[in-house]
Scaffold this motif. Sequence first.
Motif, PDB file in Angstrom:
ATOM      1  N   GLU A  71       0.833  -1.198   0.000  1.00  0.00           N
ATOM      2  CA  GLU A  71       0.000   0.000   0.000  1.00  0.00           C
ATOM      3  C   GLU A  71       0.875   1.258   0.000  1.00  0.00           C
ATOM      4  N   PRO A  72       0.393   2.358  -0.584  1.00  0.00           N
ATOM      5  CA  PRO A  72       1.183   3.579  -0.616  1.00  0.00           C
ATOM      6  C   PRO A  72       1.394   4.148   0.771  1.00  0.00           C
ATOM      7  N   ASN A  73       2.555   4.744   0.980  1.00  0.00           N
ATOM      8  CA  ASN A  73       2.871   5.373   2.250  1.00  0.00           C
ATOM      9  C   ASN A  73       1.906   6.525   2.518  1.00  0.00           C
ATOM     10  N   PRO A  74       1.144   6.502   3.645  1.00  0.00           N
ATOM     11  CA  PRO A  74       0.128   7.523   3.861  1.00  0.00           C
ATOM     12  C   PRO A  74       0.697   8.919   4.057  1.00  0.00           C
ATOM     13  N   GLU A  75       1.875   9.017   4.665  1.00  0.00           N
ATOM     14  CA  GLU A  75       2.461  10.345   4.837  1.00  0.00           C
ATOM     15  C   GLU A  75       2.838  10.959   3.494  1.00  0.00           C
ATOM     16  N   ALA A 109       1.425  10.169   0.739  1.00  0.00           N
ATOM     17  CA  ALA A 109       0.148  10.438   0.068  1.00  0.00           C
ATOM     18  C   ALA A 109      -0.382  11.808   0.452  1.00  0.00           C
ATOM     19  N   ARG A 168      -4.415   5.980  -3.912  1.00  0.00           N
ATOM     20  CA  ARG A 168      -4.559   6.482  -2.545  1.00  0.00           C
ATOM     21  C   ARG A 168      -6.017   6.378  -2.094  1.00  0.00           C
ATOM     22  N   TYR A 186      -6.861   3.169   4.557  1.00  0.00           N
ATOM     23  CA  TYR A 186      -6.046   3.781   5.608  1.00  0.00           C
ATOM     24  C   TYR A 186      -5.338   5.029   5.101  1.00  0.00           C
ATOM     25  N   ALA A 187      -4.714   4.963   3.911  1.00  0.00           N
ATOM     26  CA  ALA A 187      -4.022   6.135   3.370  1.00  0.00           C
ATOM     27  C   ALA A 187      -4.982   7.300   3.180  1.00  0.00           C
ATOM     28  N   SER A 188      -6.197   7.027   2.704  1.00  0.00           N
ATOM     29  CA  SER A 188      -7.164   8.108   2.509  1.00  0.00           C
ATOM     30  C   SER A 188      -7.657   8.656   3.840  1.00  0.00           C
ATOM     31  N   ASN A 236      -7.050   2.938  -1.021  1.00  0.00           N
ATOM     32  CA  ASN A 236      -6.451   2.452   0.230  1.00  0.00           C
ATOM     33  C   ASN A 236      -7.151   3.170   1.378  1.00  0.00           C
TER      34      ASN A 236
END
Length: 558
Positions: free
Chosen positions: A43-47, A49, A183, A188-190, A186
């Motif tokens: 998954e993309p890194n949320p920070e 993102a 993003r 969590y990332a969103s 995902n």
Amino acid sequence: MHTKFMKTFNQFLESKYISSLDELENILEADENTGSEQNPEKEPNPEQAAEQAAEQQGNIDDKVQTVDMIKRNEEYFFSNIIFFTNERDESKNKTLKNLKDAIKNTDINLVVFVSEEVDYTANDKKIEIKDSKEKFTITDQSNIDTIVIVRLGAQDSEECMECVKELQDWGLFVLNPIQAAKRASNKYASAVLMQRYEIPQPKFCLLSQKDVAKGEETLQKKLKLIYKEVGQNKEEDEKREYVVKILDGHGGTGVFMTTGKGILAILQAIFAIDPERELLLQKKEEADGGDIRVHVLTSRTKQTILACMKRKKLGGDFRSNVSLGAQAEKVEITPEQRDIALNVAKISGMPWCAVDIMPLVKGSNPEIGDNVVLEYNCSPGTEGISEVIGENFCKILLDAINDINELVLAPKSIGYIENMKFIMDNDTEFELEAKFDTGNGAKASTIGCDSVQVIGDKVSAVIDGKTYRFKKSGVSTPMVGQVREERVTVTVPCIQIGSRKLLNVEFALVDNRKKSTPVLLNRDIMAKMAYQINPGAKHTLEEEFHSSEYNKHNREAK
């Protein structure tokens, strides 16, 4: 493992509410011999993102349109639509059917590619895309005559995603850009992104196998992020309600509700199936009768609310997805809901964004307010909303994006000096070196000329010893130092920088101006072409296509 997990998840979701481990075990035992193992994409890194979304917000004014302000017509600036989907059969793909109906009275060419079949090649002249049935060639004309619509299935194919990225890089308008769409897909990332911008949403946290490794001892730390009172009263803890979601679920699948009494055993069973799986845990908020979906189009300088609908909860279920059979109806959103939807759409980085807002029972959560955002969507369905509003939503969407100067393109880094091509009405072309001036807010960009002669509406300009002819469009009177100058302006039918074109661009001709770089471009052109300037580089676009071919070769080699 991913396939088996999803199948099992969808089976036990039929019960909507999982209260004990026994319920889950019965389903798992029946399913133990099915499925195959896959490695889910990281998954993309949320920070990262959140940072990317902040950069992509753009300079949007407070101007907001409603659907009745959109100009309706049968003529569009684009003559081609590329549609990436996982299903070519329109009887199974309602959005594709709606899209075909929307353009049936036009000359628009719709090209449908099945995402998992996509293959493409690229060089410095064109991009060729194909699958088992279709083939389409992208040229340097495409960013002013072709748009791209990407459905969720594109994320299942690495080749398709790379193809879409290539199209974005060429300057084609894409609904929706791959990185922003990933993003949004995902959960969590969103959620982290919305938290950063203080969007009201249920309290949440990320769960992984390590959070149940020591039973209640480790899980309780995460549950306290949802309910700070956890651990004070066991009886109350067992009654607390939670919503659990897989990160990449859509359409209401991969979501269930449980209580504190059974959550540990259920999570342990899930992580036993898939130890690498991560889940989103949310507080169960008290909904006031379903949720509201708001479709928003974010353009370069404005936002438009395209349509809204209220989705009623299914009987005995806490979910309200139309794809699961929930009923939808018209709704008038409140000013607060309107502002929430616009803010989420703006930070999402996506031109087309569907925001799901859940009105809360009055006073149920004074800490948040009267509304929370459940999620936002990169590839929303169009069947339900079309039925509710009594109009083909795809037609509304196409009408809303039918302004080439308002399109939001994917940002691209270039040098502060690049070559620019002028394309005139009589198909003659010439090329000049252009400098991007980030401090230039003037209405018109400028061309430095050896001399300028005006006779009526005909303008003759000598640039670097060569004579070029234009049609006069007006006069500009900028302040240059302490002096106000008068300059004749002309409209160039088309300019091209790299693979990106712009139509009907105004330039002021500066007489007797001796500069090493004849063309000075203003911020308006940079914004419309979505170019980001690297002040330490020149002529970077000359290398872009060679780099594209190199990357394609490397992917195939791997």
